[in-house]
Enzyme design. Structure first.
Site, PDB file in Angstrom:
ATOM      1  N   LYS A 196      15.048   5.093  -4.508  1.00 17.69           N
ATOM      2  CA  LYS A 196      14.175   3.960  -4.853  1.00 17.69           C
ATOM      3  C   LYS A 196      12.935   3.946  -3.968  1.00 17.69           C
ATOM      4  O   LYS A 196      11.885   3.416  -4.357  1.00 17.69           O
ATOM      5  CB  LYS A 196      14.949   2.648  -4.766  1.00 17.69           C
ATOM      6  CG  LYS A 196      15.674   2.401  -3.442  1.00 17.69           C
ATOM      7  CD  LYS A 196      14.845   1.745  -2.386  1.00 17.69           C
ATOM      8  CE  LYS A 196      15.644   1.582  -1.114  1.00 17.69           C
ATOM      9  NZ  LYS A 196      14.871   0.971  -0.017  1.00 17.69           N
ATOM     10  N   THR A 253      12.216  -3.232  -3.308  1.00 20.50           N
ATOM     11  CA  THR A 253      11.424  -2.264  -2.548  1.00 20.50           C
ATOM     12  C   THR A 253      10.108  -1.924  -3.239  1.00 20.50           C
ATOM     13  O   THR A 253       9.103  -1.658  -2.575  1.00 20.50           O
ATOM     14  CB  THR A 253      12.237  -0.977  -2.323  1.00 20.50           C
ATOM     15  OG1 THR A 253      13.514  -1.318  -1.790  1.00 20.50           O
ATOM     16  CG2 THR A 253      11.545  -0.045  -1.350  1.00 20.50           C
TER      17      THR A 253
END
Length: 338
Positions: A196, A253
């Site tokens: 990610k 994120t």
């Protein structure tokens, strides 16, 4: 029940997790290799380089002696960047063997080792003798240290091949603002938490170039598909990527200024060089190194990952971002299920 817990790594995430465990009533020793940092934590209960204006629990003990931290600890939590995890876990293994001690080993590291491209749990298994570890657990999910410090409501995952170990971790951490769910797919949890960061860099690049919500939503959604595709190729359960360590961690994120990976991408999108961005950040940008690992792993397993390949070209081949974006948008049309 109060337990002695060693937390190795006094950066933002490690120190905040140590503080949480201390406030939960455990006897927590936070190890740092920096003597000045240890003194400030013990005397002023602060960690200004990583957590400005935050006061740590007075019951939290910082130490520069790793053996002192580990001795008698039922749990050892390693919270350091991927680049140092093999060296630290080797020291942990040596200390545990010397003490003839067996502990539950946790890690909160999000990345893949360079060259070997091994996941953190694989490194721990190699470096810490089986006789000195009851199990290995990965702690991962959507969580900024700054938000946990403010006691924002947070839910993450504890993943272990033996889910009973993950359930032990739940008991240690859970409180009225921090909740952990257990999972037996440590492979998927580690892939989701590592990859990610790559998509977060891409999201930051788009923002830095002036692209808006539509573009970021497209990137995050299709990026998740690539993360899942590579993870499954290495044995992960596809359903894991629909959970906290997959889509949850990706959302937090790839959309927040608290993410150093997003901030790095944002600067790249504004035209800064990668070298300048790394120097300006002053902390490890895991996604930069994970991009190289993921790209080469996809080549080895013949997994199609156009977004991650494009970010690799921007970071490592100095490709023009506008040309790369145009190439992605002009790819041959296909089904969303692909």
């Amino acid at each position: 029940m109060t337990e002695k817990i060693a937390v190795l790594g006094a950066g933002s995430w490690g120190s905040v997790l140590a503080n949480l465990l201390s406030e939960n009533g455990h006897d927590v020793y936070l190890w740092s290799h920096n003597p000045e940092q240890v003194n400030i934590l013990n005397d002023q209960h602060e960690n200004p380089k990583y957590m400005k204006d935050f006061k740590y629990s007075t019951t939290l003990t910082a130490t520069g002696d790793m053996e002192d931290a580990i001795k008698g600890a039922s749990v050892v939590l390693i919270a350091i960047p991927t680049g140092g995890i093999r060296e630290v876990s080797n020291k942990v293994g040596t200390i545990l063997a010397k003490l003839n001690q067996t502990s539950l080993v946790l890690h909160a590291t999000k990345g893949l080792e360079q060259v070997t491209y091994k996941r953190p749990s694989e490194i721990l298994a190699e470096e810490i003798p089986a006789a000195n570890r009851r199990g290995i657990v990965a702690i991962t999910g959507p969580s900024h240290a700054e938000d946990v410090a403010r006691k924002d409501l947070t839910a993450i995952t504890a993943a272990s091949a033996d889910e009973s170990h993950a359930k032990e971790v739940q008991v240690l951490f859970n409180n009225d603002y921090f909740r952990i769910y257990s999972n037996d797919d440590i492979v998927g949890a580690e892939f989701g938490s590592a990859l990610k960061n790559i998509i977060a860099i891409g999201s930051g690049i788009l923002s830095g170039m002036g692209y808006r919500d539509n573009a970021k939503a497209a990137l995050i959604t299709r990026g998740l598909n690539e993360i899942k595709r590579l993870g499954v190729a290495y044995g992960a359960n596809p359903f894991t990527f629909s959970g906290l360590s997959g889509v949850g961690d990706l959302i937090v994120t790839a959309t927040s200024v608290n993410s150093r990976n997003w901030r790095a991408g944002n600067q790249l999108g504004q035209g800064k060089s990668l070298d300048d961005v790394i120097e300006d950040m002053g902390m490890v940008i895991e996604g930069v190194y994970t991009t190289k690992a993921a790209y080469e792993m996809s080549q080895e397993r013949h997994v199609e990952m156009p977004i991650i390949e494009s970010i690799y070209k921007v970071l490592y081949e100095n490709a023009d971002v506008k040309v790369i974006i145009n190439g992605l948008m002009q790819r041959h049309i296909r089904s969303e299920r692909d």
